[in-house]
Design a protein around this motif. Structure first.
Motif, short mmCIF file in Angstrom:
data_model
loop_
_atom_site.label_atom_id
_atom_site.label_comp_id
_atom_site.label_asym_id
_atom_site.label_seq_id
_atom_site.Cartn_x
_atom_site.Cartn_y
_atom_site.Cartn_z
N ASP A 67 -17.00 -12.96 -4.37
CA ASP A 67 -16.23 -14.18 -4.10
C ASP A 67 -16.02 -14.98 -5.39
O ASP A 67 -14.94 -15.51 -5.63
CB ASP A 67 -16.96 -15.03 -3.06
CG ASP A 67 -16.11 -16.16 -2.54
OD1 ASP A 67 -14.90 -15.95 -2.33
OD2 ASP A 67 -16.66 -17.26 -2.34
N LEU A 77 -17.82 -3.29 -0.09
CA LEU A 77 -17.87 -4.22 -1.22
C LEU A 77 -18.35 -5.60 -0.80
O LEU A 77 -19.15 -6.24 -1.49
CB LEU A 77 -16.50 -4.32 -1.89
CG LEU A 77 -16.10 -3.18 -2.81
CD1 LEU A 77 -14.65 -3.33 -3.23
CD2 LEU A 77 -17.01 -3.13 -4.02
N SER A 78 -17.85 -6.08 0.33
CA SER A 78 -18.24 -7.43 0.77
C SER A 78 -19.70 -7.47 1.19
O SER A 78 -20.38 -8.47 0.94
CB SER A 78 -17.34 -7.90 1.91
OG SER A 78 -17.54 -7.10 3.06
N LYS A 115 -13.42 -2.19 1.49
CA LYS A 115 -13.52 -3.65 1.47
C LYS A 115 -14.78 -4.13 2.18
O LYS A 115 -15.44 -5.06 1.72
CB LYS A 115 -12.28 -4.29 2.11
CG LYS A 115 -11.03 -4.18 1.26
CD LYS A 115 -9.86 -4.81 1.98
CE LYS A 115 -8.59 -4.76 1.16
NZ LYS A 115 -7.46 -5.38 1.86
N GLN A 131 0.83 -1.20 0.00
CA GLN A 131 0.00 0.00 0.00
C GLN A 131 0.87 1.25 0.00
O GLN A 131 0.58 2.23 -0.69
CB GLN A 131 -0.93 -0.02 1.20
CG GLN A 131 -1.98 -1.11 1.10
CD GLN A 131 -2.65 -1.40 2.43
OE1 GLN A 131 -2.54 -0.64 3.37
NE2 GLN A 131 -3.34 -2.52 2.50
N LEU A 159 -9.35 2.09 2.86
CA LEU A 159 -9.25 0.78 2.21
C LEU A 159 -10.10 -0.25 2.95
O LEU A 159 -10.85 -1.02 2.33
CB LEU A 159 -7.79 0.32 2.15
CG LEU A 159 -7.56 -1.06 1.55
CD1 LEU A 159 -8.00 -1.10 0.09
CD2 LEU A 159 -6.11 -1.44 1.67
N GLY A 160 -10.01 -0.28 4.27
CA GLY A 160 -10.81 -1.22 5.06
C GLY A 160 -12.30 -0.97 4.90
O GLY A 160 -13.09 -1.91 4.75
#
Length: 140
Positions: A75, A66-67, A63, A45, A59-60
């Motif tokens: 997936d 998105l999940s 993520k 990064q 970033l976290g």
């Protein structure tokens, strides 16, 4: 975790090592895989422009969003992600970590003595394809 020179508390090697050890000792009782604070990911990064703590939070958060939004679909898509791209990202992270180590070793007065365990470990691992044997050879 900011730099102590600008009013931050800073992080010591002992505190990072202790937290990783504690995380692994506690996690093993719950079936967790051994893990660390992600030096390779952080180096990657940094190499691609992340310079502050906020970049890791963004970033976290990205993520997690998105999940939650694309869970199962994402997936399935990850399986088809090109491995060559992942290889390049891994290469950049490895080069960043190696450059930090090289700068530290270059200042050493006993360069050959400091490099020998590195080469023995790498050689034993490459020769046997067994990381445990490589580490044991490097420590010997």
């Amino acid at each position: 975790f900011r730099d102590p020179a600008i009013g931050g508390k800073g992080v010591s090697r002992m505190s990072v090592a202790s937290s990783v050890g504690f995380m692994n000792v506690v996690g093993c009782w719950f079936g967790a895989m051994p893990s660390c604070h992600g030096a390779g990911g952080l180096a990657g990064q940094y190499k691609f422009g992340a310079r502050g703590g906020c970049s890791i939070l963004v970033l976290g958060l990205a993520k997690m969003i998105l999940s939650l939004l694309f869970g199962q679909t994402l997936d399935s898509a990850i399986v088809h992600f090109p491995r060559s791209v992942l290889g390049v990202l891994l290469l950049y992270a490895g080069v960043e970590l190696a450059s930090v180590g090289t700068r530290g070793i270059a200042k050493s007065s006993a360069l050959e003595e400091d490099l020998l365990p590195c080469f023995v470990t790498a050689g034993a691992y490459i020769g046997t394809k067994n990381m445990a044997l490589g580490v044991c050879a490097g420590l010997a």
